[in-house]
Design a protein around this motif. Sequence first.
Motif, PDB file in Angstrom:
ATOM      1  N   VAL A  74       0.845  -1.200   0.000  1.00  0.00           N
ATOM      2  CA  VAL A  74       0.000   0.000   0.000  1.00  0.00           C
ATOM      3  C   VAL A  74       0.878   1.247   0.000  1.00  0.00           C
ATOM      4  CG1 VAL A  74      -1.715   1.324   1.314  1.00  0.00           C
ATOM      5  CG2 VAL A  74      -1.905  -1.171   1.151  1.00  0.00           C
ATOM      6  N   ALA A  75       0.653   2.103  -0.997  1.00  0.00           N
ATOM      7  CA  ALA A  75       1.466   3.320  -1.110  1.00  0.00           C
ATOM      8  C   ALA A  75       0.925   4.428  -0.222  1.00  0.00           C
ATOM      9  CB  ALA A  75       1.494   3.793  -2.564  1.00  0.00           C
ATOM     10  N   SER A 108      -7.509   3.644  -0.168  1.00  0.00           N
ATOM     11  CA  SER A 108      -6.071   3.383  -0.212  1.00  0.00           C
ATOM     12  C   SER A 108      -5.623   3.230  -1.661  1.00  0.00           C
ATOM     13  CB  SER A 108      -5.733   2.122   0.586  1.00  0.00           C
ATOM     14  OG  SER A 108      -6.528   1.035   0.164  1.00  0.00           O
ATOM     15  N   THR A 109      -4.343   3.523  -1.891  1.00  0.00           N
ATOM     16  CA  THR A 109      -3.755   3.407  -3.222  1.00  0.00           C
ATOM     17  C   THR A 109      -2.590   2.427  -3.151  1.00  0.00           C
ATOM     18  OG1 THR A 109      -4.288   5.727  -3.551  1.00  0.00           O
ATOM     19  CG2 THR A 109      -2.822   4.726  -5.170  1.00  0.00           C
ATOM     20  N   LEU A 110      -2.540   1.511  -4.107  1.00  0.00           N
ATOM     21  CA  LEU A 110      -1.478   0.509  -4.122  1.00  0.00           C
ATOM     22  C   LEU A 110      -0.250   1.037  -4.871  1.00  0.00           C
ATOM     23  CD1 LEU A 110      -3.564  -2.712  -4.909  1.00  0.00           C
ATOM     24  CD2 LEU A 110      -3.284  -1.456  -2.757  1.00  0.00           C
ATOM     25  N   ASP A 137       1.489  -0.696  -6.926  1.00  0.00           N
ATOM     26  CA  ASP A 137       1.377  -1.227  -8.284  1.00  0.00           C
ATOM     27  C   ASP A 137      -0.108  -1.367  -8.634  1.00  0.00           C
ATOM     28  OD1 ASP A 137       1.305  -2.647 -10.597  1.00  0.00           O
ATOM     29  OD2 ASP A 137       2.506  -4.355  -9.870  1.00  0.00           O
ATOM     30  N   PRO A 138      -0.610  -0.486  -9.508  1.00  0.00           N
ATOM     31  CA  PRO A 138      -2.045  -0.510  -9.821  1.00  0.00           C
ATOM     32  C   PRO A 138      -2.528  -1.860 -10.350  1.00  0.00           C
ATOM     33  CG  PRO A 138      -0.993   1.425 -10.808  1.00  0.00           C
ATOM     34  CD  PRO A 138       0.110   0.585 -10.233  1.00  0.00           C
ATOM     35  N   THR A 139      -1.634  -2.635 -10.975  1.00  0.00           N
ATOM     36  CA  THR A 139      -2.060  -3.933 -11.517  1.00  0.00           C
ATOM     37  C   THR A 139      -2.320  -4.949 -10.403  1.00  0.00           C
ATOM     38  OG1 THR A 139       0.170  -4.836 -11.761  1.00  0.00           O
ATOM     39  CG2 THR A 139      -0.681  -3.551 -13.614  1.00  0.00           C
ATOM     40  N   GLU A 140      -1.932  -4.608  -9.177  1.00  0.00           N
ATOM     41  CA  GLU A 140      -2.172  -5.505  -8.044  1.00  0.00           C
ATOM     42  C   GLU A 140      -3.585  -5.365  -7.470  1.00  0.00           C
ATOM     43  OE1 GLU A 140       0.193  -7.873  -6.258  1.00  0.00           O
ATOM     44  OE2 GLU A 140       0.455  -7.775  -8.434  1.00  0.00           O
ATOM     45  N   LEU A 141      -4.337  -4.355  -7.961  1.00  0.00           N
ATOM     46  CA  LEU A 141      -5.666  -4.123  -7.381  1.00  0.00           C
ATOM     47  C   LEU A 141      -6.600  -5.308  -7.621  1.00  0.00           C
ATOM     48  CD1 LEU A 141      -7.628  -2.303  -5.851  1.00  0.00           C
ATOM     49  CD2 LEU A 141      -8.260  -1.266  -8.025  1.00  0.00           C
ATOM     50  N   ASP A 142      -6.669  -5.770  -8.868  1.00  0.00           N
ATOM     51  CA  ASP A 142      -7.569  -6.894  -9.161  1.00  0.00           C
ATOM     52  C   ASP A 142      -7.192  -8.141  -8.364  1.00  0.00           C
ATOM     53  OD1 ASP A 142      -9.359  -5.572 -10.696  1.00  0.00           O
ATOM     54  OD2 ASP A 142      -8.473  -6.136 -12.628  1.00  0.00           O
ATOM     55  N   MET A 150      -6.716   2.074  -6.854  1.00  0.00           N
ATOM     56  CA  MET A 150      -7.350   2.601  -5.635  1.00  0.00           C
ATOM     57  C   MET A 150      -8.463   1.670  -5.169  1.00  0.00           C
ATOM     58  SD  MET A 150      -7.702   6.593  -6.622  1.00  0.00           S
ATOM     59  CE  MET A 150      -8.407   7.212  -5.095  1.00  0.00           C
ATOM     60  N   MET A 151      -8.534   1.500  -3.859  1.00  0.00           N
ATOM     61  CA  MET A 151      -9.550   0.633  -3.265  1.00  0.00           C
ATOM     62  C   MET A 151     -10.339   1.432  -2.223  1.00  0.00           C
ATOM     63  SD  MET A 151      -9.031  -3.016  -1.303  1.00  0.00           S
ATOM     64  CE  MET A 151      -8.009  -2.389   0.033  1.00  0.00           C
ATOM     65  N   ARG A 152     -11.659   1.218  -2.222  1.00  0.00           N
ATOM     66  CA  ARG A 152     -12.493   1.835  -1.182  1.00  0.00           C
ATOM     67  C   ARG A 152     -13.097   0.757  -0.298  1.00  0.00           C
ATOM     68  NH1 ARG A 152     -18.197   5.171  -1.718  1.00  0.00           N
ATOM     69  NH2 ARG A 152     -18.983   3.031  -1.918  1.00  0.00           N
TER      70      ARG A 152
END
Length: 340
Positions: free
Chosen positions: A272-273, A285-287, A289-294, A314-316
């Motif tokens: 988590v960045a 929160s923002t990761l 590596d955006p490709t890690e969100l899924d 980004m995740m809510r």
Amino acid sequence: MIDLRSDTVTRPTAAMRAAMAAAEVGDDVFGEDPTVNLLEERVAALFGKEAGLFCPSGTMTNQIAVNIHTRPGDEVLCEEGAHIYRYEGGGVMANSGCSVKFLTHDRGRFTAAAIRGAFSDPMNPHLARTRLVNIENTSNRGGGAFWDLEEVWRIRAVCDELGLTLHMDGARIFNAIVATGTTAEAWGAPFETISICLSKGLGAPVGSVLVGSKERIHHARRIRKRFGGGMRQVGILAAAGLHAVDHHVERLAVDHKHARELGAVLSRLPYVAQVVPVDTNIVVSTLHDPTELDPLLTHLASNDIRAMAFGPGMMRMVTHLDVDAAAIERTCDALASFHG
Ligand SMILES: *Cc1c(COP(=O)(O)O)cnc(C)c1O
């Protein structure tokens, strides 16, 4: 299943269902549903307003407010993430023929100076007439940030000076009230109208109330009919709203505590960045590596936990009355075991 996608996913409690089943009803389009009338009076009085209007959704209360405060061709000031602009199907433009001008903001909150800067000179015939300012409290895209009441009063003063109307999208105003230890009445005073959702953290299955002066709400009632929101024996739904206002406000503090716990755990995770400061019940929160969100959302889902994508990487997560301490603990464990 732990559903943290939104605070709209709550299901009515047994006590709420009992209140709904026992509700006295009548034809509300005739103004004859005693439970709806009571809810409208109760919520209006809480905010120090003369009248209230029960509507099926917060989208409708917001859209009615825009409609009664503007004429086609007018301009509405808000920030780019505002629900009235971003999540209401283009309603400001389609229902009321208004354009929107974005204000620069900090987590959904802008200043009185920003309004002054964005205001179009009414003497210049090239420009749209600036007419309405929309404040979202708490700010959803701002990660549940609440407003500073003193800045709101500075905004009120600028609105008075420039002849602007001030509306609050208070979908989560009770979260702001509980988090800041202020009163509903204090928040009612600076605004012409306020939209209050009963179906978010308050846990009712349906409904929002628009509050304002008698005259404005009378106008709003006609627009509700025009928009197809005139409902009949809806005391059954209003009873859920009354139950929510009576029993589910103070407990929002528990949701806020749970959200802070999630935020604290997220901010320590290596993947988590950034975690937007947690003011109320929303955790964004923002990761790195955006490709890690899924993969993260899939990992959570495999643990029976649902969260929501909220932009690139980004995740809510939103806490609410169907999420208890054990669910928070399980969620923290699942977050820690990703890449673990
Ligand atoms: C949920 C919400 C609304 C209203 O949404 P409905 O689903 O139409 O009730 C309005 N504004 C904000 C900020 C919201 O989060």
